[in-house]
Design a protein around this motif. Structure first.
Motif, PDB file in Angstrom:
ATOM      1  N   MET A 436       0.836  -1.201   0.000  1.00 23.33           N
ATOM      2  CA  MET A 436       0.000   0.000   0.000  1.00 23.33           C
ATOM      3  C   MET A 436       0.872   1.254   0.000  1.00 23.33           C
ATOM      4  SD  MET A 436      -3.048   1.085   2.635  1.00 23.33           S
ATOM      5  CE  MET A 436      -4.017  -0.351   2.119  1.00 23.33           C
ATOM      6  N   GLU A 437       1.921   1.263   0.833  1.00 25.68           N
ATOM      7  CA  GLU A 437       2.831   2.421   0.855  1.00 25.68           C
ATOM      8  C   GLU A 437       3.539   2.591  -0.482  1.00 25.68           C
ATOM      9  OE1 GLU A 437       5.597   3.511   3.795  1.00 25.68           O
ATOM     10  OE2 GLU A 437       4.347   2.902   5.498  1.00 25.68           O
ATOM     11  N   GLY A 439       2.577   1.562  -3.399  1.00 23.79           N
ATOM     12  CA  GLY A 439       1.633   1.930  -4.451  1.00 23.79           C
ATOM     13  C   GLY A 439       1.245   3.387  -4.429  1.00 23.79           C
ATOM     14  N   GLN A 440       1.418   4.045  -3.286  1.00 25.64           N
ATOM     15  CA  GLN A 440       1.070   5.463  -3.175  1.00 25.64           C
ATOM     16  C   GLN A 440       2.179   6.384  -3.684  1.00 25.64           C
ATOM     17  OE1 GLN A 440       0.179   5.756   1.003  1.00 25.64           O
ATOM     18  NE2 GLN A 440      -1.921   4.963   0.780  1.00 25.64           N
ATOM     19  N   GLN A 441       3.322   5.798  -4.027  1.00 25.36           N
ATOM     20  CA  GLN A 441       4.450   6.608  -4.485  1.00 25.36           C
ATOM     21  C   GLN A 441       4.634   6.456  -5.991  1.00 25.36           C
ATOM     22  OE1 GLN A 441       7.902   6.777  -1.937  1.00 25.36           O
ATOM     23  NE2 GLN A 441       6.924   5.406  -0.455  1.00 25.36           N
ATOM     24  N   ASN A 442       5.086   7.522  -6.592  1.00 26.30           N
ATOM     25  CA  ASN A 442       5.265   7.510  -8.047  1.00 26.30           C
ATOM     26  C   ASN A 442       6.489   6.691  -8.436  1.00 26.30           C
ATOM     27  OD1 ASN A 442       4.583   8.421 -10.738  1.00 26.30           O
ATOM     28  ND2 ASN A 442       6.415   9.702 -10.643  1.00 26.30           N
ATOM     29  N   ARG A 496       7.768   1.570  -9.839  1.00 29.30           N
ATOM     30  CA  ARG A 496       7.899   0.919  -8.536  1.00 29.30           C
ATOM     31  C   ARG A 496       8.564  -0.434  -8.757  1.00 29.30           C
ATOM     32  NH1 ARG A 496       3.108   3.567  -8.983  1.00 29.30           N
ATOM     33  NH2 ARG A 496       2.285   1.786 -10.119  1.00 29.30           N
TER      34      ARG A 496
END
Length: 714
Positions: A436-437, A439-442, A496
């Motif tokens: 989740m962390e 996936g929230q970052q570009n 990612r």
């Protein structure tokens, strides 16, 4: 028959070389080689003695196609007559490899040891030979104060001198002088090229380059220092590749040394460093020696060997870049092909890049080898890394008088100047929480300890812009993924990446944030080197998060994790030099005496069950890679045609080298499971071709069948 009419070699054009001419030529070369470690007289002796047994009627028949003849024991007997038993051991073994020396009291004629062979020869177990020459006088052989561990290195070095000299003299005669092994530039010329290459860097344009230039200047000035053991502790981003080359060339020129040898842990780092060195020094002066190196020709094609290929046989080029596996396994080998190059390590500068990655289970024999090379063979060793291991006490245990000196002593100041990231303790994180962390970052990189964890986390990420890397992907596949990753990073596109530790060292990528599963502190810092690598972002915003994942920790990692926890007690900064020192101290404490898994040092010092100097036994026991593996070639892309060639039994060394870019190494139990299921077709006992293409996924690589037969990515 006059011994001058005995022949050692007959060329294809029917030219003949007498035994005497071959002995003289080999002795001259061997003497020159051994002079690099003050053993010229012994080099001359083994060269003069090695092929005395060819002066016999049976060997002359052998030249005409007759059966094989023991022609080495005769020279060993002649050396033994003048009490040169260590030289005799080299002579007796110059074709078949160094045997266990044995026990002069208990060994019986015909035993497999050198002593057993010598006794058999003395009792008439070899063909009679005719030789009227005299062996050169030599001083007493060294005993190094009854230190057989050090003596074993001296014997291997002398053996190397003989093997290389024998081969070169034979090569020159058989080729009629057609094979050339020169054409390199001198070290002073290479130093001038380096200085010309770096001159545009001065004066530096910004603060980062100013710090890098300071390190470079420090290394150049330190080049005037005498031979010894040095550390070069430079933070990631400090330019240690060029700086260490500057020290090596300057030091070699100032001290009249012959070459620089780079010893690195991974082939990926070799290729990266070698490309830099070739750009600076010229391609012909830099030789890569590792499993993935390719050459201009192959002996199996009947074409002439290239200069680069010739140089891998004996390391006679000015700059050698090789793996730690190749370097240390050669030093403890007994085979003539591996030992041949050892004498060219003498009188050289050796840079051990990423020195913290020396395998702990074999740390004692590795450190022992380094200490002895410096003390007795005119070598300078440099332990080069951003995370310097604690080795001084081990070094002094072999050579008490050695003082280890740091080339760039202001390690704390350098750390502050090169600080590019901020560390964060993420605590315990489940795969779902981590995904989740991420996936929230570009753009972000996550490195975990196991292939299984990498696979599970990758599957939880958004498909767009997410990538997976592991050693279950063949090298060409990984390189293609990394190319895409670099392009997306440059473009600012979503990127990612979930990877195993393969991306930590030697892979040039730059992410704004990095996540690293708790492991050894050196691994965490290597991972941090992939964050804000170019220093273009604010350190406070470039976060490296270390965390504890949900996947059970393999035994392999537990000591490193325990040492990391100890080093970071009280919330210490992971990158602080004191944290690094605390980590390696704790790691050594947790390892206890388990620094020599195969008891190599003990066996060479004390022998094995009454057998002194067990060269052959030690060679079979010393291996960097402790688990047996099998190689699976993947018939995809260019690998498809290569696999067809291999299955047809037409694989040459050149084909195998190319096919290596389409191969995956798996542990024996997985290899056997794939074999039992019919998923792979064997080429030989250790390699096979994948014949079930459904088991190779474009994102995850090779699927392995578990012991119960279920396909599982791990």
């Amino acid at each position: 028959m006059d011994d001058l009419l005995f022949f050692a070699h007959v060329a294809k054009d029917d030219r003949k070389q007498t035994v005497e001419d071959h002995l003289i030529g080999t002795a001259k070369r061997s003497e020159a080689f051994a002079a690099d470690f003050e053993a010229a007289a012994f080099g001359r002796l083994v060269g003069r003695a090695h092929d005395i047994g060819k002066a016999s009627e049976p060997f002359q028949k052998r030249l005409a196609g007759g059966p094989k003849v023991d022609h080495a024991t005769a020279g060993a007997i002649e050396c033994a007559k003048i009490d040169a038993f260590m030289a005799a051991c080299c002579v007796a073994s110059h074709h078949g490899g160094l045997t266990d020396f044995g026990n002069i009291v208990t060994d019986q004629p015909g035993d497999s040891t050198f002593i057993g062979r010598l006794k058999r020869g003395i009792l008439g177990g070899i063909p009679p030979y005719t030789w009227s020459g005299n062996l050169p006088k030599v001083p007493l052989e060294p005993d190094f104060q009854n230190n057989d561990f050090t003596l074993s290195f001296w014997i291997r070095m002398l053996y190397s001198c003989l093997v290389d000299a024998d081969f070169l003299d034979t090569e020159e005669f058989m080729s009629g002088g057609a094979v050339r092994r020169d054409g390199y530039d001198t070290l002073p010329v290479l130093l001038e090229r380096l200085q010309a290459y770096i001159s545009p860097w001065f004066p530096p344009k910004n603060e980062l380059n100013r710090s890098r230039c300071d390190i470079l200047n420090t290394c150049l000035k330190a080049g005037h220092a005498p031979r010894g053991i040095y550390t070069l502790t430079v933070p990631t981003g400090g330019g240690k590749t060029v700086a260490s080359l500057a020290f090596a060339l300057k030091h070699a020129v100032e001290n009249g040394m012959k070459r620089a040898i780079y010893v690195v842990p991974y082939t990926s780092i070799i290729e990266q460093n070698a490309d830099v060195f070739k750009k600076i020094l010229g391609e012909c002066n830099v030789i890569e020696h590792h499993s993935g190196a390719s050459f201009d020709s192959d002996e199996e094609t009947n074409g002439p060997k290239s200069l680069r290929q010739l140089a891998t046989e004996n390391w006679d080029a000015p700059v050698i870049v090789t793996t730690a596996v190749q370097f240390f396994e050669s030093l403890y080998s007994n085979k003539s092909s591996k030992c041949r190059k050892l004498h060219n390590i003498a009188n050289s500068v050796i840079i051990f890049d990423e020195a913290q990655m020396l395998p702990t289970a074999h740390l004692l024999p590795c450190v022992g080898a380094i200490a002895n090379l410096v003390t007795h063979f005119n070598v300078t060793a440099v332990l080069c890394t951003a995370t310097q291991p604690v080795l001084n006490d081990l070094i002094r245990s072999f050579c008490p008088k050695i003082e280890v000196k740091e080339i760039c002593p202001d390690t704390v100041g350098l750390y502050d100047r090169f600080r590019r990231v901020t560390f964060r303790n993420g605590g315990n994180m489940t795969n779902a929480e981590l995904a989740m962390e991420l996936g929230q970052q570009n753009q972000t990189l996550c490195i975990v300890n196991t292939r299984k964890a990498a696979q599970q986390i990758y599957q939880l990420l958004p498909s767009e812009g997410s990538f997976h890397l592991s050693t279950l992907m063949y090298p060409a596949h990984r390189q293609a993924v990394l190319k895409t990753v670099r392009e997306r990073l440059k473009q600012g596109a979503p990127c990612r990446v979930v990877s195993t530790s393969l991306i930590e060292a030697g892979v040039d990528v730059d992410f704004p944030t990095v996540y690293r599963e708790l492991s050894g502190l050196d691994s965490i810092l290597q991972a941090a080197g992939r964050c804000n690598r170019e220093g273009k972002r604010n350190a406070a915003e470039s976060i490296v998060t270390y965390f504890e994942g949900e996947t059970p920790t393999p035994l392999l990692f537990r000591i490193g994790i325990g040492a990391t926890r100890e080093a970071l007690t009280g919330g210490r900064d992971p990158g602080d030099p004191e944290s690094i020192r605390r980590y390696f101290t704790a790691y050594r404490s947790l390892m206890g005496s388990n620094l020599d898994k195969s008891r190599i040092v003990e066996h060479l010092r004390n022998g094995i069950i009454g057998c002194r100097l067990p060269f052959e036994t030690v060679a079979s026991d010393f291996s960097f890679i402790d688990q047996e593996t099998g190689t699976v070639y993947i018939p995809m892309g260019e690998g498809a045609e290569l696999c067809k060639t291999l299955l047809a039994g037409e694989g040459t060394k050149a084909i195998y080298r190319k096919a290596g870019r389409y191969s995956v190494s798996v542990y024996d139990r997985h290899y056997q499971a794939l074999l039992d299921a019919g998923d792979i077709q064997p080429i030989d006992e250790e390699s096979a071709v994948l014949v079930n293409p459904a088991l190779y996924d474009k994102n995850r690589g090779l699927s392995l069948r578990a012991d119960v037969g279920r396909a599982e990515f791990i």
